[in-house]
Design a protein around this motif. Structure first.
Motif, PDB file in Angstrom:
ATOM      1  N   ALA A 118       0.833  -1.193   0.000  1.00 56.74           N
ATOM      2  CA  ALA A 118       0.000   0.000   0.000  1.00 56.74           C
ATOM      3  C   ALA A 118       0.870   1.245   0.000  1.00 56.74           C
ATOM      4  CB  ALA A 118      -0.908   0.011   1.227  1.00 56.74           C
ATOM      5  N   VAL A 119       0.493   2.203  -0.822  1.00 55.53           N
ATOM      6  CA  VAL A 119       1.121   3.508  -0.819  1.00 55.53           C
ATOM      7  C   VAL A 119       0.104   4.479  -0.235  1.00 55.53           C
ATOM      8  CG1 VAL A 119       2.015   5.386  -2.256  1.00 55.53           C
ATOM      9  CG2 VAL A 119       2.580   3.010  -2.811  1.00 55.53           C
ATOM     10  N   LEU A 120       0.547   5.246   0.755  1.00 56.48           N
ATOM     11  CA  LEU A 120      -0.264   6.303   1.342  1.00 56.48           C
ATOM     12  C   LEU A 120       0.404   7.612   0.978  1.00 56.48           C
ATOM     13  CD1 LEU A 120      -2.465   7.447   3.230  1.00 56.48           C
ATOM     14  CD2 LEU A 120      -0.832   7.150   5.108  1.00 56.48           C
ATOM     15  N   ALA A 121      -0.327   8.481   0.322  1.00 61.30           N
ATOM     16  CA  ALA A 121       0.229   9.771  -0.086  1.00 61.30           C
ATOM     17  C   ALA A 121      -0.678  10.895   0.375  1.00 61.30           C
ATOM     18  CB  ALA A 121       0.386   9.825  -1.602  1.00 61.30           C
ATOM     19  N   VAL A 122      -0.048  11.978   0.794  1.00 64.48           N
ATOM     20  CA  VAL A 122      -0.763  13.216   1.068  1.00 64.48           C
ATOM     21  C   VAL A 122      -0.174  14.245   0.110  1.00 64.48           C
ATOM     22  CG1 VAL A 122      -1.330  14.996   2.746  1.00 64.48           C
ATOM     23  CG2 VAL A 122      -1.109  12.610   3.495  1.00 64.48           C
ATOM     24  N   LEU A 123      -1.005  14.712  -0.813  1.00 64.33           N
ATOM     25  CA  LEU A 123      -0.590  15.701  -1.801  1.00 64.33           C
ATOM     26  C   LEU A 123      -1.234  17.028  -1.436  1.00 64.33           C
ATOM     27  CD1 LEU A 123      -1.177  13.465  -4.964  1.00 64.33           C
ATOM     28  CD2 LEU A 123       0.910  13.684  -3.582  1.00 64.33           C
ATOM     29  N   VAL A 124      -0.429  18.082  -1.384  1.00 71.48           N
ATOM     30  CA  VAL A 124      -0.905  19.382  -0.912  1.00 71.48           C
ATOM     31  C   VAL A 124      -0.944  20.369  -2.068  1.00 71.48           C
ATOM     32  CG1 VAL A 124      -0.523  21.257   0.717  1.00 71.48           C
ATOM     33  CG2 VAL A 124       0.192  18.951   1.304  1.00 71.48           C
ATOM     34  N   THR A 125      -2.047  21.093  -2.155  1.00 74.34           N
ATOM     35  CA  THR A 125      -2.171  22.171  -3.129  1.00 74.34           C
ATOM     36  C   THR A 125      -2.634  23.420  -2.386  1.00 74.34           C
ATOM     37  OG1 THR A 125      -2.816  20.581  -4.828  1.00 74.34           O
ATOM     38  CG2 THR A 125      -3.279  22.914  -5.269  1.00 74.34           C
ATOM     39  N   PRO A 126      -1.807  24.487  -2.375  1.00 73.00           N
ATOM     40  CA  PRO A 126      -2.245  25.740  -1.737  1.00 73.00           C
ATOM     41  C   PRO A 126      -3.421  26.340  -2.513  1.00 73.00           C
ATOM     42  CG  PRO A 126       0.126  25.739  -2.144  1.00 73.00           C
ATOM     43  CD  PRO A 126      -0.450  24.572  -2.889  1.00 73.00           C
ATOM     44  N   GLU A 127      -4.349  26.904  -1.773  1.00 71.58           N
ATOM     45  CA  GLU A 127      -5.499  27.547  -2.399  1.00 71.58           C
ATOM     46  C   GLU A 127      -5.405  29.051  -2.227  1.00 71.58           C
ATOM     47  OE1 GLU A 127      -8.972  25.419  -0.894  1.00 71.58           O
ATOM     48  OE2 GLU A 127      -8.772  24.162  -2.687  1.00 71.58           O
TER      49      GLU A 127
END
Length: 172
Positions: A118-127
């Protein structure tokens, strides 16, 4: 491009899916939340909160894992602080090993057992409003016949757990 394909493309660029040898993942899901916290506090909240209902689910999971002959991982830690979130590839947090991390854009880790990876990713995009959009991505590859059996039994709970923990983590 939809959110799923966009997330998978980013994970491929980061090298997080290279072990799949070009195979299509067996499962991908994305839970999107918004919050005024940064990446490390978000990951700490996601990985370090264990309400009573979740501790109960881990006990049920232990029974299922024993029946399928899987590793008996301890319950994840409950005292993860932002400064405890590892950002160096190869470092560990709970059952996950960091694959790629950048404090401004992503945290990607993987965990594997004999039945699945399993790959767990948190991808962040500033708004524009100063908050961040967090895409919590789970990618699963089955490695053994017990992989789909196990994952399909826990799948409804997986969605509930990730969604609830992500919502809480986004609040800080």
């Amino acid at each position: 491009m939809n959110a799923r394909d966009e997330a998978l493309a980013k994970l491929v660029r980061l090298g997080a899916l290279s072990a799949a040898n070009g195979r299509k993942p067996d499962h991908v899901d994305i839970h999107r939340v918004r919050g005024a916290v940064g990446l490390r506090p978000f990951v700490a909240g996601l990985m370090g909160r264990r309400p009573g209902w979740l501790r109960l689910l881990y006990r049920v999971r232990a029974v299922l894992a024993r029946l399928l002959g899987l590793q008996q991982a301890k319950q994840p830690p409950t005292d993860v602080r932002a400064e405890d979130v590892p950002m160096t590839p190869g470092d560990r947090l709970s059952v996950f090993t960091v694959v790629a991390a950048d404090a401004d854009s992503h945290w990607v880790a993987e965990g594997a057992d004999k039945h699945l990876r399993a790959v767990l990713a948190v991808l962040v995009t500033p708004e524009q409003d100063g908050r961040n959009r967090f895409d919590v991505v789970t990618v699963v590859e089955y490695l053994h016949w017990t992989g789909p059996v196990y994952f399909n039994l826990i799948r409804p709970f997986h969605h509930l757990v990730v969604w609830r923990l992500a919502r809480t983590a986004a609040k800080g």
